[in-house]
Design a protein around this motif. Structure first.
Motif, PDB file in Angstrom:
ATOM      1  N   THR A  28       0.824  -1.212   0.000  1.00 16.50           N
ATOM      2  CA  THR A  28       0.000   0.000   0.000  1.00 16.50           C
ATOM      3  C   THR A  28       0.854   1.256   0.000  1.00 16.50           C
ATOM      4  O   THR A  28       0.546   2.250  -0.687  1.00 16.50           O
ATOM      5  CB  THR A  28      -0.935   0.009   1.220  1.00 16.50           C
ATOM      6  OG1 THR A  28      -1.761  -1.163   1.197  1.00 16.50           O
ATOM      7  CG2 THR A  28      -1.823   1.243   1.212  1.00 16.50           C
ATOM      8  N   TRP A  29       1.953   1.224   0.744  1.00 17.71           N
ATOM      9  CA  TRP A  29       2.789   2.422   0.811  1.00 17.71           C
ATOM     10  C   TRP A  29       3.415   2.758  -0.541  1.00 17.71           C
ATOM     11  O   TRP A  29       3.646   3.944  -0.850  1.00 17.71           O
ATOM     12  CB  TRP A  29       3.868   2.278   1.888  1.00 17.71           C
ATOM     13  CG  TRP A  29       4.982   1.303   1.557  1.00 17.71           C
ATOM     14  CD1 TRP A  29       5.050  -0.003   1.896  1.00 17.71           C
ATOM     15  CD2 TRP A  29       6.182   1.602   0.820  1.00 17.71           C
ATOM     16  NE1 TRP A  29       6.212  -0.563   1.425  1.00 17.71           N
ATOM     17  CE2 TRP A  29       6.930   0.409   0.761  1.00 17.71           C
ATOM     18  CE3 TRP A  29       6.692   2.753   0.224  1.00 17.71           C
ATOM     19  CZ2 TRP A  29       8.158   0.329   0.111  1.00 17.71           C
ATOM     20  CZ3 TRP A  29       7.917   2.684  -0.423  1.00 17.71           C
ATOM     21  CH2 TRP A  29       8.633   1.487  -0.481  1.00 17.71           C
ATOM     22  N   ALA A  34       2.960   6.248  -2.311  1.00 16.76           N
ATOM     23  CA  ALA A  34       4.143   7.013  -2.708  1.00 16.76           C
ATOM     24  C   ALA A  34       4.118   7.320  -4.199  1.00 16.76           C
ATOM     25  O   ALA A  34       4.491   8.421  -4.630  1.00 16.76           O
ATOM     26  CB  ALA A  34       5.408   6.225  -2.347  1.00 16.76           C
TER      27      ALA A  34
END
Length: 362
Positions: free
Chosen positions: A5-6, A10
């Motif tokens: 998810t990050w 990002a």
């Protein structure tokens, strides 16, 4: 390909940051985009896409990198054909040249958000039902056939205003004239929207219609939603500057529609083979996968690039030998003005007064 998810957050944040920088650098002072400036920005965005693809290669492997590059090239090439329609929209709405960059930027941002929804739905459908590939394949092959038919003897399709845009015109009061880059103005205490907002919606919604063939096409090259989204994002971000760079070249790409038709048909066949390989339909081979060969990403990338090169070279050679070919395709209409006078008759007097009093933006 597992994407945390990050990484999604990002990536989206990075893309928005790049677009914001573009808006601040180019859009801080409205001006006509020169060929030199457009060239620098096109190279910048293409370079970003290449660096991103190399990053995919480094972290996920050559196969996924190949899928990204094939998807990006396909989306970008399909977008070039869409530029013909953008020219028609800009001309039909008589958008001032110094504001066209902002119109394209906001319009494409609208399209990117809506395409994200399309991609999410498409990815979910593919994961749940393998037979969706048959539907995508049929749509791509039919689209390819339609493009060939138009190119061989049919008339070019003219742009028609999306119904949502027509509805906005009926619901909201719209001024006759542009007021710089403003999206709305106040006229004697009443809020009016300007043609700038209408044309932005037209660009965004029209590009969304183009996604009906481009998104199934890229799902034929990769089923990774992350790669589908990023390929679309990089293609759309570079589309604005490409509009200014090759505006005079568009009429010379007389065989572009043939090349795109071949690419779409090729991807359609690739999807059929993949769907047979993943078959779960009970009436086909007893619900078991059909042992057919699949087309690898290396061959797909080679075919896409090869067709585009042949199409471009053939177009330029043909136009050089017969310059009349360039003038006979994708003729641009005369500027139709911002709006149909009948749709804005009530605001004529008020706006004439406003021109003297000045307007204020909310």
């Amino acid at each position: 390909m597992h994407v945390p998810t990050w990484v999604w957050l990002a990536t989206i944040g990075g893309l928005l940051g790049i677009i914001l920088i573009d808006l601040l650098v180019v859009g801080r002072k409205p001006h006509v985009i020169s060929i030199r400036e457009a060239t620098r920005w096109v190279l910048f965005y293409v370079g970003l896409a290449v660096l991103f693809g190399l990053g995919v290669w480094a972290f996920a492997g050559g196969t996924y990198a190949g899928e990204f590059f094939a998807g990006y090239i396909t989306e970008y090439s399909l977008s070039v054909d869409n530029l013909f329609v953008f020219v028609l929209i800009m001309t039909g709405f008589a958008v001032p040249a110094e504001h066209q960059h902002k119109v394209l930027l906001v319009g494409i941002l609208i399209a990117l958000v809506m395409r994200g929804g399309f991609i999410a739905v498409g990815a979910a459908a593919i994961n749940a039902f393998s037979w969706v590939f048959f539907i995508f394949a049929a749509f791509l092959i039919w689209t390819a056939f339609s493009m060939l038919r138009q190119g061989i003897g049919g008339d070019e399709e003219e742009w028609t205003e999306p119904k949502v845009v027509s509805l906005v015109r009926r619901v909201l009061p719209v001024t006759r004239e542009y007021h710089g880059a403003r999206l709305s103005v106040r006229v004697d205490g009443k809020r009016w929207v300007t043609p700038m907002l209408i044309v932005m919606l037209a660009i965004g919604l029209t590009d969304l219609l183009f996604a009906l063939d481009s998104i199934p096409a890229i799902f034929g090259l990769t089923q990774e939603a992350y790669l589908v989204f990023t390929a679309n994002a990089f293609a759309l971000m570079g589309l604005r500057q490409l509009y200014f760079l090759i505006g005079g070249l568009l009429s010379k790409l007389v065989f572009l529609s043939y090349g795109l038709a071949v690419i779409l048909a090729f991807i359609g066949v690739k999807l059929v083979l993949h769907a047979l390989h993943e078959n779960e339909l009970p009436f086909l081979n007893g619900g078991q996968p059909v042992p057919v060969p699949e087309i690898g990403i290396a061959l797909s990338l080679s075919v896409i690039v090869g067709v585009l090169i042949v199409t471009t070279v053939a177009s330029l050679v043909a136009v050089r030998r017969n310059p009349a070919l360039a003038g006979s395709t994708h003729d641009q209409p005369e500027p139709a003005g911002a709006l149909d006078p009948a749709q804005d008759a009530e605001g004529g007097d008020e706006q004439a007064v406003t021109a003297e009093r000045g307007t204020s933006e909310r």
